[in-house]
Design a protein around this motif. Sequence first.
Motif, short mmCIF file in Angstrom:
data_model
loop_
_atom_site.label_atom_id
_atom_site.label_comp_id
_atom_site.label_asym_id
_atom_site.label_seq_id
_atom_site.Cartn_x
_atom_site.Cartn_y
_atom_site.Cartn_z
N CYS A 84 8.32 24.26 22.40
CA CYS A 84 7.76 23.62 23.60
C CYS A 84 8.26 24.33 24.86
O CYS A 84 7.49 24.54 25.80
N LEU A 125 5.70 26.14 27.55
CA LEU A 125 5.48 25.48 28.84
C LEU A 125 6.34 26.01 29.98
O LEU A 125 6.11 25.66 31.13
N ASP A 164 3.20 16.08 28.95
CA ASP A 164 2.76 17.42 28.55
C ASP A 164 3.63 17.98 27.42
O ASP A 164 3.12 18.57 26.46
N ARG A 219 2.95 15.91 24.15
CA ARG A 219 1.66 16.27 23.54
C ARG A 219 1.74 17.64 22.88
O ARG A 219 1.19 17.84 21.79
N SER A 220 2.41 18.58 23.52
CA SER A 220 2.58 19.91 22.92
C SER A 220 3.38 19.82 21.63
O SER A 220 3.04 20.46 20.63
N SER A 261 4.74 15.43 33.32
CA SER A 261 5.40 16.60 32.74
C SER A 261 6.01 16.24 31.39
O SER A 261 5.95 17.02 30.44
#
Length: 354
Positions: free
Chosen positions: A205, A209, A31, A34-35, A28
């Motif tokens: 972000c 997400l 994620d 990377r975003s 998580s």
Amino acid sequence: MITDIATISPLHIEILCPPEAAMGTVFSTVDVLRSATNLLRARYPEQPSPLTWNIYVPEECGPLFDASAPGLSASPLRPLEGTRTLLMAPTLIASTVPELQEIAQRHPSLLRKLKAHVEDGGMVAASASGLIYPSMMGMLDGLRLDTLWVSKPLFTRMHPECDFSATEAMSFNERLYTCVAPSQQIEFTAAILKRLLDASVGESCAQLLQYQPERQRLGYQLIEDGQMHPTTDSPVYRVQQWLKAHLQQPYRLDELAVVASTSSRTLLRHFQTAVGMTPLDYLHRVRVDRAKVLLEVTQQNLHAIALACGYSDASSFSRMFSKIAGISPGVYRQRFTMRSKRVRWRAEPPESPV
């Protein structure tokens, strides 16, 4: 308008990953990072990223997963000169709470790395039971924070000088950031980016997400103001829905009164009481909310966005946007865009066959 990212202080996040880690908290975090990297690349395509990261597996463990996929276990770029480093301790999976100490002691290379980092004044973030790592480094004494209810007795005994009465689910002290539950990992990582990297990147972000009920409900009609949720047969609700569906049309109070099946004067009084503003002010906020999404996800110019949001010209749109959002449309797009410039989309022409 900002044209580079020189004002952002570089940050490197190293995610500790022993075999006992809850891998959901590890990935998580990946994620979110990377975003954030993609957002920075879209906003500053010609600049090196100020954000880098990697997953650290203790030396004595060997590989825990296939890290061959690009960007899976580390960012593609190396840290810039002068980069600050944050070590992120994930949630640990233990059979019992006392086992947390035993798990932490199984990996001496991880403890050595963490000890050297802390002694050098480095920052640490810990998720739920991952708090055992900064606990063993003596970082908790004198702080106020909270931890998951099941492990609170252990940490209270270990650190009588720490105040565990905090009611907030996340804590942000000078060198130690913590969250109570592993389910908070995305929100927690985004909040860390807001504080240590760039507020707009962290906020974007979170929007990408995390579940956003207002945006989900309204789609491209944009975020509901969130001040009340009246019943569908309420005159105020009917006017709100009508304004959202017809935000490009000129504002006419007498037309809204027909929609509400009441007089203009009564409508103004009820709307002000229920929503805390006039129908016209509400309409401007709905228009600006739509403009925010268009600025984030499209490359349309300000004149086209102004027309799409019910304004006849870009200057009046910009004035109203700045009044409500606190920044100009151009600055908002620079900070919150989720698209790269159109020129970056062009593919190279295919080579001619030999």
